[in-house]
Every structure is written in structure tokens, then in C-alpha cells.
Design a protein around this motif. Structure first.
Motif, PDB file in Angstrom:
ATOM      1  N   GLY A   1      -8.538  20.500  17.824  1.00 60.97           N
ATOM      2  CA  GLY A   1      -8.051  19.177  17.413  1.00 60.97           C
ATOM      3  C   GLY A   1      -7.731  18.289  18.601  1.00 60.97           C
ATOM      4  O   GLY A   1      -7.296  17.152  18.433  1.00 60.97           O
ATOM      5  N   ARG A   2      -7.902  18.816  19.838  1.00 60.66           N
ATOM      6  CA  ARG A   2      -7.600  18.020  21.033  1.00 60.66           C
ATOM      7  C   ARG A   2      -8.624  16.911  21.219  1.00 60.66           C
ATOM      8  O   ARG A   2      -8.321  15.837  21.671  1.00 60.66           O
ATOM      9  CB  ARG A   2      -7.624  18.922  22.284  1.00 60.66           C
ATOM     10  N   THR A   3      -9.861  17.212  20.835  1.00 70.49           N
ATOM     11  CA  THR A   3     -10.937  16.251  21.076  1.00 70.49           C
ATOM     12  C   THR A   3     -11.203  15.434  19.827  1.00 70.49           C
ATOM     13  O   THR A   3     -11.311  15.987  18.729  1.00 70.49           O
ATOM     14  CB  THR A   3     -12.218  17.024  21.483  1.00 70.49           C
ATOM     15  N   LYS A   4     -11.304  14.138  20.030  1.00 71.32           N
ATOM     16  CA  LYS A   4     -11.651  13.260  18.917  1.00 71.32           C
ATOM     17  C   LYS A   4     -13.144  12.929  18.988  1.00 71.32           C
ATOM     18  O   LYS A   4     -13.773  13.086  20.028  1.00 71.32           O
ATOM     19  CB  LYS A   4     -10.828  11.973  18.990  1.00 71.32           C
ATOM     20  N   VAL A   5     -13.628  12.440  17.876  1.00 78.41           N
ATOM     21  CA  VAL A   5     -15.060  12.156  17.830  1.00 78.41           C
ATOM     22  C   VAL A   5     -15.270  10.690  17.460  1.00 78.41           C
ATOM     23  O   VAL A   5     -14.618  10.174  16.554  1.00 78.41           O
ATOM     24  CB  VAL A   5     -15.751  13.036  16.769  1.00 78.41           C
ATOM     25  N   GLU A   6     -16.171  10.068  18.151  1.00 82.85           N
ATOM     26  CA  GLU A   6     -16.505   8.676  17.813  1.00 82.85           C
ATOM     27  C   GLU A   6     -18.008   8.524  17.792  1.00 82.85           C
ATOM     28  O   GLU A   6     -18.706   9.050  18.660  1.00 82.85           O
ATOM     29  CB  GLU A   6     -15.929   7.725  18.863  1.00 82.85           C
ATOM     30  N   VAL A   7     -18.455   7.773  16.828  1.00 83.11           N
ATOM     31  CA  VAL A   7     -19.886   7.459  16.789  1.00 83.11           C
ATOM     32  C   VAL A   7     -20.036   6.049  17.350  1.00 83.11           C
ATOM     33  O   VAL A   7     -19.377   5.122  16.876  1.00 83.11           O
ATOM     34  CB  VAL A   7     -20.429   7.510  15.349  1.00 83.11           C
ATOM     35  N   VAL A   8     -20.846   5.963  18.344  1.00 83.37           N
ATOM     36  CA  VAL A   8     -20.985   4.656  19.028  1.00 83.37           C
ATOM     37  C   VAL A   8     -22.452   4.237  19.028  1.00 83.37           C
ATOM     38  O   VAL A   8     -23.327   4.985  18.575  1.00 83.37           O
ATOM     39  CB  VAL A   8     -20.456   4.736  20.483  1.00 83.37           C
ATOM     40  N   GLN A   9     -22.686   3.072  19.555  1.00 85.36           N
ATOM     41  CA  GLN A   9     -24.057   2.569  19.540  1.00 85.36           C
ATOM     42  C   GLN A   9     -24.857   3.030  20.760  1.00 85.36           C
ATOM     43  O   GLN A   9     -26.072   2.911  20.774  1.00 85.36           O
ATOM     44  CB  GLN A   9     -24.049   1.030  19.494  1.00 85.36           C
ATOM     45  N   GLN A  10     -24.123   3.517  21.794  1.00 83.67           N
ATOM     46  CA  GLN A  10     -24.866   3.942  22.981  1.00 83.67           C
ATOM     47  C   GLN A  10     -25.791   5.100  22.644  1.00 83.67           C
ATOM     48  O   GLN A  10     -25.596   5.798  21.647  1.00 83.67           O
ATOM     49  CB  GLN A  10     -23.918   4.411  24.098  1.00 83.67           C
ATOM     50  N   SER A  11     -26.704   5.303  23.564  1.00 82.79           N
ATOM     51  CA  SER A  11     -27.672   6.351  23.283  1.00 82.79           C
ATOM     52  C   SER A  11     -27.372   7.638  24.029  1.00 82.79           C
ATOM     53  O   SER A  11     -28.115   8.587  23.978  1.00 82.79           O
ATOM     54  CB  SER A  11     -29.079   5.856  23.646  1.00 82.79           C
ATOM     55  N   GLU A  12     -26.314   7.639  24.828  1.00 82.31           N
ATOM     56  CA  GLU A  12     -26.041   8.882  25.555  1.00 82.31           C
ATOM     57  C   GLU A  12     -24.741   9.527  25.069  1.00 82.31           C
ATOM     58  O   GLU A  12     -23.914   8.874  24.420  1.00 82.31           O
ATOM     59  CB  GLU A  12     -25.972   8.636  27.080  1.00 82.31           C
TER      60      GLU A  12
ATOM     61  N   ARG B   1     -18.048  10.934  22.450  1.00 81.24           N
ATOM     62  CA  ARG B   1     -18.744   9.779  21.881  1.00 81.24           C
ATOM     63  C   ARG B   1     -20.233  10.079  21.886  1.00 81.24           C
ATOM     64  O   ARG B   1     -20.754  10.569  22.893  1.00 81.24           O
ATOM     65  CB  ARG B   1     -18.460   8.518  22.717  1.00 81.24           C
ATOM     66  N   PHE B   2     -20.853   9.782  20.818  1.00 83.15           N
ATOM     67  CA  PHE B   2     -22.315   9.987  20.815  1.00 83.15           C
ATOM     68  C   PHE B   2     -22.982   8.911  19.968  1.00 83.15           C
ATOM     69  O   PHE B   2     -22.371   8.327  19.076  1.00 83.15           O
ATOM     70  CB  PHE B   2     -22.690  11.383  20.318  1.00 83.15           C
ATOM     71  N   GLY B   3     -24.230   8.689  20.265  1.00 82.68           N
ATOM     72  CA  GLY B   3     -24.957   7.607  19.592  1.00 82.68           C
ATOM     73  C   GLY B   3     -25.511   8.043  18.250  1.00 82.68           C
ATOM     74  O   GLY B   3     -25.977   9.176  18.087  1.00 82.68           O
ATOM     75  N   ARG B   4     -25.443   7.110  17.316  1.00 82.77           N
ATOM     76  CA  ARG B   4     -25.939   7.399  15.970  1.00 82.77           C
ATOM     77  C   ARG B   4     -27.437   7.716  16.001  1.00 82.77           C
ATOM     78  O   ARG B   4     -27.920   8.609  15.318  1.00 82.77           O
ATOM     79  CB  ARG B   4     -25.677   6.195  15.068  1.00 82.77           C
ATOM     80  N   GLU B   5     -28.155   6.934  16.813  1.00 82.11           N
ATOM     81  CA  GLU B   5     -29.612   7.091  16.821  1.00 82.11           C
ATOM     82  C   GLU B   5     -30.037   8.465  17.309  1.00 82.11           C
ATOM     83  O   GLU B   5     -31.080   8.976  16.940  1.00 82.11           O
ATOM     84  CB  GLU B   5     -30.235   6.025  17.717  1.00 82.11           C
ATOM     85  N   GLN B   6     -29.199   9.033  18.137  1.00 83.64           N
ATOM     86  CA  GLN B   6     -29.574  10.313  18.716  1.00 83.64           C
ATOM     87  C   GLN B   6     -29.685  11.414  17.654  1.00 83.64           C
ATOM     88  O   GLN B   6     -30.368  12.405  17.856  1.00 83.64           O
ATOM     89  CB  GLN B   6     -28.538  10.729  19.756  1.00 83.64           C
ATOM     90  N   THR B   7     -28.966  11.208  16.622  1.00 81.12           N
ATOM     91  CA  THR B   7     -28.935  12.280  15.616  1.00 81.12           C
ATOM     92  C   THR B   7     -29.887  12.029  14.449  1.00 81.12           C
ATOM     93  O   THR B   7     -29.799  12.666  13.419  1.00 81.12           O
ATOM     94  CB  THR B   7     -27.516  12.433  15.053  1.00 81.12           C
ATOM     95  N   ALA B   8     -30.790  11.079  14.630  1.00 78.82           N
ATOM     96  CA  ALA B   8     -31.687  10.752  13.523  1.00 78.82           C
ATOM     97  C   ALA B   8     -32.525  11.956  13.101  1.00 78.82           C
ATOM     98  O   ALA B   8     -32.737  12.201  11.919  1.00 78.82           O
ATOM     99  CB  ALA B   8     -32.588   9.594  13.911  1.00 78.82           C
TER     100      ALA B   8
END
Lengths: 193, 971
Positions: free
Chosen positions: B927-938, B947-954
Motif C-alpha cells: 500500500g506504500r505505492t500509489k498508482v496513476e494512469v497518465v498520458q505519457q508513454s513511459e 505512473r504509466f501510460g494508458r496507451e502502453q497497456t492497449a
């Protein structure tokens, strides 16, 4: 064409009166009967769209009169007419078709006219275990007024073969329909395997 | 004597090996000259009860056995008393020997399947009597060959003498061929070697000798032993306790011996029909008398007589008369007519109690909705009966058939019958209809709906019960319901009179108890069991059920009468059954999943778990609290049946992981509310799933294997046809039924369906028969060239020995959307029909098993579960990590759970290779790490936020490589 429309309209009325659903929720299709059927007989298939066709009814017109599965004595009246009239004489298989159409059978069953209609493993299992080679419908005149019809149906998805026994009092009276034998072919094959 | 105790016709024996062995034995026996007499049952004892003779009879001289003559000739001047037993020892006469040979050759040449199951595959409607299609028939023929074996020896002989007697028979050479063949037949089934056979014979005779000696010393004990010897092969004949003395009504006890035609017939009947032993002595005697008076009556007909004597509510004299009439009818040529089976059916219906036979001395003979009433003072009937007793059954048959025809007409005119017919459940009852009608007629003020529902949603024991027991159960229920109703109205009347009724009176307590008992029984929590056993009990409480023993005359009389005694006994024993359930229900209540359930539902589940112990109670609790299940206005019994259905499916697949996966996945969707549960079907029998969800057909509750098959296929179908799915046109029907037939066969056989099966499916889907369920498809096939092209393609592929898989069919259908008027939209075809994802097949089985076994994952929806299955399957992710991850706050609070699962799975797969991936996972799980979906690709990970990009997981596969690259760079 006009006659077909009139007949479809009559079926729609019958459905709206008896089925508990709006008549326009049904698709009603005329069925093409093989040439061997008497010319005066026509059949229709009505399937309910909002139940994805799983609820269906079949109707018969004979000499312009509607015989409905909702009618208490529709089947009796139709068969009396057919037995009394040479022009409307039905074969055993056709009589079985009429019985199935007007007695509202369960979804998924098919009349079997020959054992060849079953798959080879089913055929061999039937013959080996029960000695059954002939599954053709049989219509026997018992006495002056009584006929006995025996036929088999196969439930496609359950793999159940059923024998139906129908006593037809041609001179009037109620028809008695019973399923007296049921063979679970799927189970049979599984056990053999 | 060959011991056939362990013989099982359905046992897993190799028929070819047996045939070979039989042949060898036959040769061996011929060479050894061993011929052991085994009489056949069609040959009745020749002693004729002069009082009982009414039909054409063989004279004693005519029926005297050949073997008796042979014995005389062989033994010369040796004085020989011609006992009935000696006559019974005769070999077969010409036609019998021929019949035996034919039978034997049939048995040997007929290559029976080698199955391990004792379940007969032919289901005769509510009947246990052997029929021509039933292999039981053959089984009984075989037993018939052997049945007199226990009593055939001369009674006064010692064991040694018995052997000597056999040796004499062998020496006499009386029709050795017949004996040998018979023995081979016996040998075939029991499979002992020749030597073993001899040993068994010796033992048998020694045992018999001991029994006889014991008989002389202690008559009672001997009597019991004689019964035991006689009934040794009838497994389950007597559960507990002492048997009824067989000759108690005929001979002084001290003189009881093995001798006597009656005893032999009795023994043969006991041997063939275990239920015979449980009849009262008087009823047994009635049946035996029929056999004595009709020596040609086949032993197989015994079941008809036994059923009749149990179900017929006639006085002793009338019963005796009609038993003899039934015997005569069975012997009439009309009964054996293979084409006109009306008489046979009528006799069986009368015997099973489907139609009741009532006798009067006044009023006209007539047919009622469930009864044939005969006035014995009617001159015409009297004449017909007299003629029938003399062997001319034609007039009686004509009369009975006329009455039988009138039954359906009488039903059409009967007000009660018609009012019952207006209840949809009643219309589906088949031959139980008449039993329900009689129960309701006997207790007209009862709650008709409850009685009909009880029969329409039957318990397992009710389905398996004998017709007479079933009728008794229905009457008892009607009586209990009526009693509860009466007490309730009496109490409410009293309480309205007594304004100060704050203190519960004894009558109100009784009323409450009666109401509780009937509620529990009607809902199925406390099943009733009607049984017959010589266990000395009348009514008992066994675990959760209340059992009534109809072998006890008082219980039987009560159930056939006003049921008051039986009802009060049930009321007395029900509390202990209720306590049994309540104690267990309380234990279950401590589980978190049960806390939200009401007490009644907990009890229902408890009762069900008693029958299906391998089922996870939490799963059932979850189903019971699901929205669809709770919302319905179904009765308690209906709801209990729905839970029972789920439990039965899970229970039967619990030992088979592969099937368990599929069934579990299917049921999970039902439980999770992905698919609506629409309750029980009424008239549209056989329909399980449609566009609005899943309904269950109570008729199929008896076929648990088939239920599992159905639920897997129908859930798959229902997933495609959500309530919002519009009518997809007739082609949609073809497609879904093709897929369902494919999936069901896959589940049944654990293999892809074979070509011949799918050919059969295709032929039936586009059958040209107007009565076909799929008749509209033929119409579409004839009028729609695009659809015809697809069907023809599938057929051509089948001709080339290839089965078109559902997914391939879906692709073809997508191509014709917009072209064909019979396929209206693509909505039903948007998701792939790769059945191993939605309903996993063998390649994913192990993975799904692992996923399915985790309760944490059952909270996820189907798509999310599918992601986990794919990740575990393809990348070897750890299922336990997923289980922990789906419980942590970042996941629970995140909106894009599917995406998150994909990322987490990928990290899990990379964890072994890269420490950074392991660090991120550790942070996520703690629970220490939070997750965010961002527009970046890396991928960005700063130690606190991923943080990770939505497109990456297509696409799953691409994401895997991208993430691996990111982690490599970051490391």
C-alpha cells in the motif's frame, strides 16, 4: 399471397389472445411442407423475438381452418378430419409431425424418422445395447375407432431419445399422449467410452 | 450350485471373455458328463390348489416333470416319494429347452457394453418393471434361470445325500444338453472356474443341510434361515430385523420345511423382487395363490401383482379377485400384442396406482378422472369377469379399454381436474397428475398450490419413490397442510374472541408448531421419506428427515385413510429433525457470509449441504443473497430448489478439477449477478437461458450431470445475450445453438466434438421437418443465400472431416451483417467465441483451476478474471500475488481495475528478472505505492507513485515488452 397474409393475421390474433405476449413480438413464418403432404394443409411457425426465438408455436391450416396449439381439442379435431378424409390422409411420420406441432413440445426436440439421422456412435450404441435399429414412426389401426401412433424424438442438445405413444380415437374423444421410453444417449456413449 | 450373489449384469465384465469362458465350460461339462439340474421358472409347480383353480390348468399328470420319470427309471425299485420338489427338479421340456438354448445363445452372442455403472439407461416413466427395451428384462430372465436354485434339492436329504442325488442325476443322463446349457449360462455370469463351481456347490449344499438340521432343532430359527437362504441374492431385501415367517399361515411352525409349492413360489418371488418380502404375509399369500392357480403366469409378471397389491385400496376378497383377473389378463394374447399395447399399459397403470380401481355394488360402472369404478353387481361385468376367470378375457378387456378411453373425457368434464389444469405446474406433472388429483380430492380444503408445487418441484426421494409411496406422500402433505390451515384459523378465531390473548395458549403453540412443521416440509428443509423395510419402526426421525415406514400396517392404513395418525406422528417427530437442522444452521451462522442471511435461508442451505457436502457453503450463501435471487417473488420451496440446483452441480464436479473449473466459472457469473437468475420455468420446459437471463427447469433436477452441462453452455449463451441484447434474427438462433451444442459436447466428453456429432447437430438445426424446433431455420436457409452459403460451408468442412469451431462461425457471421436481413446487428458477435476464455477448456484448465480456487478473485467481474487467467496462462504470473493485490486499497479505489491488473501481472512476470519490478510489486502490495494512469508513454516510478501510460497497456503482449524495456532502463 393475400391468403397467407390473412392466415398470418389469424395466427396473430390467436397469439395475442392466448400467449400472454403482444402479438407483434412474434415473427410468423410460413413453412414449406414437402410435396408429399396433402395440398390442403399449411403450417406456420411463430417465434417470440424478445425471448430470442426460444419460445415458439406452430399452427396448421387445413382447408382454410386454423388448428392451434392453444385450442383444447385442436389436435383431436384436425386428426379426426384427416382420418375421415382420403384427400387429407397422413402418413405415420406426417401424423407424428402434426402431433408435435400442436402439442407444444419442448424446445430442442426433433422427430426421428430413421436411425440414420443419428450419429454413427449413437446408432451403434443403440443397436448394441438395446437392439434398436428401426426408429421410424408407426401408425397402427387398433380397431374401428382407435389408432396408435409410436414415434421417436431426439433432443439435440441433451442427447435424449424419447419414444412417444399416442392413442388417437379417430371417432372423437381425447387423444392420449405419453412419453414411455427415454434413452440418454449422451450418458450411454460416455459410459461406453 | 453356482453362487450368483455377486453377479451384476451391469458390472464391468468382459462379455467376449465370458463368452469364451462359457464355451470352454460347456465343453468341459460335456466331457465330464456333469449335468446339474437347474429348473426353469416358467415351469410352475404342478400341484394345483383345487380351490384356486379357475382357469385352464395343466393336470398334475401333464405337468409332471420328465426328471421325475427319469429318477424313477434310474432308481429302479428304490422307493421314491414324489415330492413337489422332485417335480421341480425336472429338466426342461422340448420348447423350454429350445427357449433356453435360444436365450443362452442370445446372452452369449449379444455383445453387451462393459459399463461399470448400475444405472439403467432406459428410463421407463415411473416404473421399475422390466420392459422389452430395458436390460433389466434380460437381467431378470437370467435370474429366472437360476431362481429356484435355493429350494430345489429334496428337503430331507443331508448334504451328502444332496450330492449323491446330483450324481444320480448325472448318471441318469437326463437331457444333459439342456442342463449343460443352463449351467453354462449360470457359469457365464459368475465366472468361477469349473473347480470353483464344484466348491461353491458343495458349500451351498452343506449350508442347506445345516439349515435343515437347525430347522429340526429350532423351528423358528430354521424358518429364518430358510428365508435367508432363499433371499440371499436379493440384496437390500431386508434392512434390519426379522423377516415374516413364510409359511405362518399355512403350516404349524414346527413342521415348516423347504417343501411346498407355495414356499417355492414365494422364494422365487422374493428372489426376483425384493419388495415382495416386505409385503404383509396376507398379500404375499394372495400373490402366491394367483401363481398356483395360473401355472403359466410368468414370474416377471410378479412386479405387476406386487404393485397392484400395494396400491389397490380394495377389500381382501376383491383384491384376491382382481389379482386373479390381472393374472388372466396378463396371460391373454392381447396383453402380449406388440402393436396394441393398450391393455398392457392399462394393467400397468392400474398396478402402479396411476389409475385407481374402485369396486362398488351399486351405481353404474364408470370412469372418473383418476379412477375406474366397477360395479360388481352389474350382470354384464359379472359375466365378463367369469369368462375372464375361465380364460376368455376378451369381454373384460373390451370393457376395461372402454373405461380407460373415457378417463380423459371424464377429466375434461371434472371441475376439480379442470381447476388443477389451470395451474401451470400441474400441467407438467405427467402421471403424477392423478395422484395429486386424488390427494386434493381427499382433502378438498387443503392448500392446493402447495401440493401441486410439492410435486412439481420434487425432492430426489420423491422422484425415485414408488408410485404408491409417492401417492402416500402427497396425501400426507395435503393432510398436514390442511391441519395447519385448520389450526391456524382456529387459533386466529380464538384469539379474536380472547382480547387478552397475550399469553400463548396451548392451542396457539400447537398451531405455531404445525405451521412451522408444514413450512419446513413444504420448503424441503425437512424431507419426508416414505419407505418400506422390516425394521420394526413406524415413524422415525433420521437426521433431517422424517421417515414413515409403510411396511407397518397401521402407517399404511393411515396414509390410505384420513392420514391423521401419520400426520400427528410427523408432527411429533418433526421437532427433532428441525433441531438437527437448526443446530447445524447455527454453526453456519457464525460464518461471515451467512450473517446477512435470514434464518430460513440458512436452514435451507444447511439442509442442502447435508445432501451435497462437498460444496462450499459460502458460495451458496452468496447466491442466496444475490439481488436476483432475493428480488423474486418465488416461494420458499422454489428458492430452495434453486440453491439445490447450484449445489448439485458443484457437488458432482467437485472431484473433477477440469469440470469444476467450467462449472464454477459459469455459476460464479450467475452468483455475481453478471447474468440474471429469472427463477424457475413453468411451461416452456427445457428452456434454460434466453435473452433475459437464466431460468432453471425443475424437471431436470434429477439429471445432475446434464444440469452441469446445461449451465456451462447456457451461461456462455447468456453472457452473449444480456437482457439488453436485441433480437438477433433467426441466424442468431442457429449460431447460438451451434455454439451451445459444441460447448456442451465439449464439457460432456472433455474433447472437441467429433465430426459425426456435429453433422447430426447441423442436420437437425436445418431440418426440413415442419415440427422441428428449428423449423424457421430451414425457412431462412431456403430464402437467405448468405446464410445458406455458411451452412453449406460448414457441411462441406464436415465432409472433409473438419469441425468448424464457434469462433470461425462468428467470423463468418460478422461478414454477412448488413447483407442478410436475418442477422440484424453485430452486437451478439462482438466478443470472441473462443470458449476457452469465457468458459475455459483444457488448455487453460489448470490456470482457471488456480484462479477459481481463490475466493478473493471471485469479487472481480468476468472481464477482470479473464485478464488474470490470461496473465497467469501466458506469463506465468503468481496467482497469490493477484489475490493480495485485489485486496489492497490502491486497487480497490482505482477506477481502471482491468488496466491495473494488466500492469500488475506484467510486473509480476518480470519480477524474477528485475529487482525494480519486485520493488514496485512490494510497494503496491504493502500500500506504500500509489498508482496513476497518465498520458505519457513511459513508465515512471519515483518510489512512491507508479505512473504509466494508458496507451502502453492497449495490447498485453506489447505492454510486456515496453515495460520490460522501461524497467531495464530504470534499473
Amino acid at each position: 399471397m393475400q391468403q397467407i397474409e390473412r392466415e398470418i393475421e389469424a395466427i396473430r390474433d390467436e397469439l395475442s389472445r392466448n400467449s400472454g405476449a403482444k402479438a407483434d413480438s412474434y415473427d410468423i413464418l410460413p413453412l414449406e411442407l414437402p410435396e408429399t403432404w396433402p395440398q390442403a394443409i399449411k403450417a406456420y411457425h411463430a417465434l417470440r423475438r424478445d425471448r430470442h426465438g426460444r419460445i415458439f408455436f406452430q399452427f396448421i391450416f387445413c382447408d382454410g381452418l386454423l388448428y392451434s396449439p392453444f385450442s383444447v381439442d385442436g389436435l383431436e379435431r384436425l386428426l379426426s378430419v384427416c382420418f375421415a378424409n382420403e384427400r387429407l390422409r397422413l402418413t405415420a411420420a406426417q401424423t407424428a409431425e402434426v402431433v408435435l406441432m400442436l402439442s407444444r413440445p419442448e424446445y430442442g426436440i426433433n422427430l426421428i424418422e430413421s436411425v440414420e439421422e443419428l450419429s454413427q456412435p449413437n446408432r451403434s450404441a443403440l443397436e448394441r445395447v438395446y437392439g434398436l435399429k428401426d426408429l421410424s414412426p408407426q401408425l397402427v389401426k387398433l380397431d374401428e375407432n382407435d389408432y396408435k401412433l409410436t414415434f421417436w424424438t431426439f433432443h439435440l442438445r441433451r442427447g435424449t431419445l424419447k419414444r412417444w405413444l399416442v392413442y388417437i380415437p379417430a371417432g372423437g374423444g381425447r387423444i392420449r399422449i405419453s412419453e414411455d421410453v427415454a434413452i440418454e444417449l449422451s450418458q450411454l456413449q460416455q459410459e461406453e467410452a | 450350485m453356482v453362487d450368483i450373489t455377486n453377479f451384476s449384469f451391469f458390472g464391468s465384465v468382459d462379455s467376449e471373455a465370458l463368452a469364451e469362458e462359457a464355451k470352454n465350460l460347456q465343453e468341459a461339462l460335456q466331457s465330464a458328463g456333469a449335468a446339474i439340474a437347474v429348473p426353469t421358472s416358467p415351469q410352475r409347480p404342478s400341484v394345483v390348489d383345487s380351490d384356486a383353480v379357475l382357469g385352464k390348468q395343466e393336470t398334475p399328470q401333464e405337468s409332471e416333470g420328465v426328471l421325475s420319470e427319469t429318477q424313477k427309471a434310474t432308481q429302479g425299485s428304490e422307493p421314491q416319494t414324489k415330492s413337489p420338489e422332485a417335480r421341480f427338479l425336472r429338466p426342461q421340456r422340448g420348447f423350454e429347452a429350445t427357449a433356453m438354448r435360444e436365450q443362452l445363445s442370445k446372452l452369449l452372442t449379444q455383445q453387451r457394453p462393459q459399463t461399470g455403472s448400475a444405472e439403467p439407461r432406459v428410463r421407463q416413466q415411473a416404473d421399475v418393471e422390466p420392459q422389452s427395451f430395458s436390460r433389466l428384462g434380460l437381467q431378470q430372465q437370467r435370474i429366472q434361470l437360476q431362481q429356484p436354485s435355493k429350494f430345489e434339492r429334496a428337503p430331507k436329504e443331508t448334504p451328502d445325500k444332496g450330492l449323491a442325488s446330483q450324481q444320480r442325476l448325472q448318471a441318469s443322463g437326463a437331457e444333459p444338453q439342456t442342463h449343460q446349457q443352463t449351467n453354462v449360462g449360470l457359469q457365464t455370469f459368475s465366472q468361477p472356474s469349473l473347480q470353483q463351481q464344484g466348491q461353491v456347490q458343495t458349500l451351498d449344499l452343506q449350508q442347506q443341510g445345516r439349515a435343515e438340521r437347525a430347522l429340526k432343532e429350532t423351528p423358528d430359527k430354521g424358518l429364518l434361515m430358510s428365508q435367508q437362504l432363499g433371499s440371499r441374492n436379493a440384496s437390500g431385501l431386508v434392512e434390519k430385523g426379522r423377516l415374516t415367517p413364510i409359511d405362518s399361515d399355512e403350516k404349524p411352525r414346527g413342521q415348516a420345511t423347504f417343501s411346498g409349492d407355495k414356499a417355492q413360489i414365494r422364494a422365487a418371488l422374493q428372489h426376483m423382487f425384493p419388495q415382495f418380502s416386505l409385503l404383509p404375509a396376507q398379500s404375499q399369500s394372495l400373490i402366491v395363490d394367483v401363481y398356483l392357480s395360473l401355472p403359466r403366469l410368468p414370474l416377471e409378471a410378479g412386479i405387476v401383482l406386487i404393485n397392484f397389491v400395494e396400491t389397490a385400496q380394495l377389500g381382501a376378497a376383491d383384491k384376491q379377485l382382481f389379482l386373479k383377473l390381472l393374472g388372466n389378463l396378463i396371460l391373454s394374447p392381447r396383453y402380449a400384442d406388440p402393436l396394441d399395447t393398450r391393455l398392457k399399459e392399462l394393467v400397468e397403470q392400474l398396478a402402479r396406482g396411476v389409475l385407481e380401481l374402485r369396486v362398488t355394488r351399486e351405481g353404474p360402472s364408470r370412469a372418473e378422472p383418476a379412477t375406474i369404478v366397477l360395479n360388481l353387481n352389474d350382470a354384464q361385468l359379472q359375466m365378463a369377469i367369469n369368462l375372464a376367470l375361465q380364460g376368455d378375457t376378451q369381454p373384460l378387456v373390451t370393457m376395461l379399454l372402454a373405461f380407460s378411453r373415457s378417463v380423459s373425457e371424464s377429466q375434461a368434464q371434472d371441475v376439480l381436474w379442470q381447476s388443477l389444469e389451470s395451474i401451470p405446474d400441474f400441467r407438467t406433472l405427467g402421471e403424477v397428475k392423478t395422484q395429486v388429483y386424488r390427494a386434493v380430492k381427499a382433502f378438498p380444503e387443503t392448500d392446493v398450490g402447495k401440493v401441486v408445487e410439492y410435486a412439481a418441484l420434487p425432492s430426489k426421494s420423491f422422484l425415485k419413490a414408488l408410485p404408491s409411496d409417492r401417492a402416500a406422500e402427497l396425501r400426507l402433505l395435503a393432510s398436514l397442510t390442511l391441519e395447519a390451515k385448520k389450526q391456524s384459523s382456529a387459533t386466529s378465531f380464538a384469539s379474536s374472541d380472547d382480547k387478552a390473548g397475550s399469553v400463548p395458549t396451548s392451542s396457539s403453540t400447537e398451531a405455531a408448531l404445525a405451521a412451522t412443521v408444514i413450512e419446513r416440509i413444504a420448503s424441503g428443509n425437512i424431507p419426508l421419506k416414505i419407505y418400506k423395510a422390516a425394521d420394526g419402526r413406524k415413524v422415525s426421525s433420521e437426521g433431517k428427515q422424517v421417515a414413515l415406514n409403510v411396511a407397518d400396517p397401521s402407517v399404511k392404513r393411515s396414509l390410505e385413510g384420513d392420514c391423521k395418525l401419520a400426520a400427528s406422528a410427523v408432527a411429533r417427530f418433526a421437532p427433532s429433525a428441525m433441531k438437527y437442522v437448526d443446530v447445524r444452521a447455527e454453526k453456519l451462522q457464525s460464518r461471515p457470509s451467512f450473517r446477512r442471511l435470514d434464518a430460513q435461508t440458512s436452514r435451507t442451505i444447511t439442509s442442502i449441504l447435508d445432501d451435497y457436502p462437498d460444496v462450499d457453503p459460502d458460495l451458496l450463501a452468496k447466491f442466496a443473497e444475490s439481488q436476483d435471487f432475493c428480488r423474486g417473488d418465488s416461494s420458499r420451496r422454489e428458492k430452495a430448489h434453486a440453491i439445490r440446483f447450484i449445489a448439485s452441480v458443484l457437488h458432482q464436479v467437485s472431484s473433477d478439477p477440469k469440470r469444476m473449473d467450467m462449472a464454477y466459472q459459469a455459476i460464479l457469473r450467475l452468483i455475481n449477478g453478471d447474468i440474471q437468475f429469472t427463477g424457475f420455468m413453468r411451461e416452456a420446459a427445457g428452456l434454460v437461458a434466453d435473452g433475459s437471463g437464466i431460468a432453471i427447469d425443475p424437471k431436470y433436477l434429477d439429471s445432475e450431470q446434464e444440469n452441469a452441462v446445461q449451465i456451462v453452455a447456457e451461461v456462455t449463451q447468456a453472457l452473449q445475450e444480456r437482457p439488453s441484447t436485441p433480437w438477433g434474427g433467426t441466424i442468431a438462433m442457429f449460431a447460438t445453438d451451434y455454439r451451445a451444442a459444441y460447448a456442451e459436447e465439449f464439457f460432456r466428453t472433455n474433447a472437441k466434438p467429433c465430426v459425426s456429432y456435429m453433422k447430426q447437430v447441423l442436420d437437425m438445426l436445418v431440418s426440413s421437418r415442419p415440427s422441428s424446433t428449428y423449423a424457421q431455420l430451414r425457412h431462412t436457409y431456403a430464402t437467405d443465400p448468405d446464410f445458406a452459403r455458411i451452412v453449406d460451408y460448414i457441411r462441406s468442412e464436415l465432409d472433409e472431416e473438419r469441425v468448424v469451431e464457434p469462433e470461425e462461425l462468428r467470423q463468418m457471421l460478422l461478414e454477412i451483417i448488413g447483407k442478410s436481413p436475418n442477422i440484424t446487428s453485430s452486437e451478439m458477435y462482438e466478443q470472441p467465441w473462443l470458449l476457452d476464455v469465457a468458459s475455459p477448456f483444457p488448455d487453460a484448465t489448470a490456470v482457471v483451476a488456480a484462479v477459481a480456487a481463490k475466493p478473493e478473485l471471485s469479487r472481480l467481474n468476468a472481464d477482470e478474471q479473464a485478464v488474470i487467467v490470461n496473465m497467469v496462462r501466458k506469463y506465468g504470473c503468481n496467482v497469490d500475488d493477484f489475490c493480495r493485490f485485489v485486496s489492497v486499497r490502491p486497487f480497490l479505489e482505482h477506477e481502471e481495475k482491468k488496466l491495473l491488473l494488466r500492469v500488475f501481472g506484467t510486473l509480476s512476470a518480470l519480477m524474477k528478472e528485475y529487482s525494480l519490478a519486485a520493488d514496485i510489486i512490494s510497494g503496491l502490495l504493502s500500500g506504500r505505492t500509489k498508482v496513476e494512469v497518465v498520458q505519457q508513454s513511459e513508465l515512471l516510478f519515483d518510489g512512491k507513485v507508479l505512473r504509466f501510460g494508458r496507451e502502453q497497456t492497449a495490447a498485453v503482449d506489447d505492454w510486456m515488452f515496453v515495460l520490460a524495456e522501461e524497467i531495464r532502463n530504470a534499473s
